[in-house]
Design an enzyme around this catalytic site. Structure first.
Site, short mmCIF file in Angstrom:
data_model
loop_
_atom_site.label_atom_id
_atom_site.label_comp_id
_atom_site.label_asym_id
_atom_site.label_seq_id
_atom_site.Cartn_x
_atom_site.Cartn_y
_atom_site.Cartn_z
N HIS A 121 1.84 1.68 -6.89
CA HIS A 121 2.46 2.87 -6.31
C HIS A 121 3.03 2.61 -4.91
O HIS A 121 2.48 1.87 -4.11
CB HIS A 121 1.44 4.01 -6.24
CG HIS A 121 0.22 3.68 -5.42
ND1 HIS A 121 0.14 3.91 -4.07
CD2 HIS A 121 -0.95 3.11 -5.77
CE1 HIS A 121 -1.03 3.52 -3.61
NE2 HIS A 121 -1.72 3.02 -4.63
N ASP A 122 4.19 3.20 -4.67
CA ASP A 122 4.84 3.23 -3.35
C ASP A 122 5.34 1.87 -2.88
O ASP A 122 5.66 1.69 -1.71
CB ASP A 122 3.91 3.83 -2.29
CG ASP A 122 3.41 5.21 -2.67
OD1 ASP A 122 4.24 6.13 -2.75
OD2 ASP A 122 2.20 5.37 -2.94
N GLY A 139 -0.70 -1.26 -3.61
CA GLY A 139 0.13 -0.14 -3.17
C GLY A 139 0.79 -0.38 -1.82
O GLY A 139 0.28 -1.11 -0.97
#
Length: 268
Positions: A121-122, A139
């Site tokens: 994520h991200d 992340g």
């Protein structure tokens, strides 16, 4: 017209561009947009709010856009963006963003994710990035354009990997990698400049020599890193490659800069 295999499952909120090919047993369920001439081989699963550009190719058992592996994730409608002409090989997993990281994972153009790679994520990947087999990005990792991460390597959350750098296979990277840097090991250390990559991408010979001189100054044993960076910024002012390194080191970061083991890297 898209070419959809009769066994594929396509949700009502999926938009397919011209000449998209969706193979057998693919499942596309979410607010999904796929650009023209993209090919999904069999058993590809795409979910969430996901945008994929044109000319991409996604191989069997890739999982794209499914829920982040983050305990803080609370179901927020985050996003995944993948650019044009990307290749996503077998068993790759790519997660969308979270509220703690800007709500978006973004992958640039002409990116190659080899089999088993994971983009958490991200993360933010620039153009022409290569993640070799079974690379794992935690992340919030940033990988700038033309960087290569070697097979079976792991990258700690919030690490930045600079443009045109290379991470050796089976490395564990817990600190930021400067642009044009070459790192390796567990934990990874800076071994020098990615001279092979610089030459392959046809950087000017004199510019490379200037970058090497700046590298030796920045990673010498005299004074502090901040002082050496400021000295290099003044002495090599206006040199594009050096400016990129200086700007990278100056930028605030959650992580430290990856350093040589003993002063200037062994390749220099």
């Amino acid at each position: 017209m898209a070419n959809i295999h009769p066994t594929a499952v396509i949700g009502e909120n999926v938009t397919l561009g011209e000449d998209v090919s969706v193979g057998a047993f693919c499942v596309l369920d979410g607010k999904i947009s796929i650009g023209s001439n993209t090919i999904l081989h069999s058993h590809v699963a795409i979910a969430g709010e996901t945008e994929i550009g044109s000319g991409c190719e996604i191989f069997p058992f890739a999982s794209v856009g499914h829920q982040p592996q983050d305990k803080k994730y609370a179901g927020e409608q985050s996003r995944l963006f993948i650019g044009d002409n990307c290749t996503i090989r077998e068993n790759v997993t790519i997660n969308p963003g979270t509220s703690g990281g800007g709500m978006e994972t973004r992958i640039g153009n002409h990116v190659l994710l080899m089999a088993g790679a994971h983009v958490a994520h991200d993360c933010q990947l620039g153009d022409h990035v290569i993640l070799v087999n079974h690379v794992a990005l935690a992340g919030h990792v940033i990988v700038d354009e033309h960087a290569i991460v070697g097979g079976l390597s792991g990258v700690h959350q919030f690490v930045r990997i600079g443009a045109h750098s290379i991470v050796g296979a089976m490395s564990m990277v817990e600190n930021d990698v400067i642009p044009f840097g070459s790192v390796l090991g567990n934990r990874a250390y800076l071994g020098g400049l990615n001279l092979v990559g610089l030459k392959r991408r046809n950087f000017d010979r004199e510019e490379i020599h200037t970058l090497r001189a700046a590298y030796r100054m920045i990673f010498s044993n005299e004074g502090t890193l901040r002082e050496r960076v400021e000295d290099a910024a003044e002495i090599f002012k206006g040199h594009e490659l050096v400016d990129l390194v200086v700007s990278f080191v100056r930028k605030p970061s959650e992580r430290s800069i990856c350093m040589p083991k003993n002063g200037v890297g062994s390749h220099e």
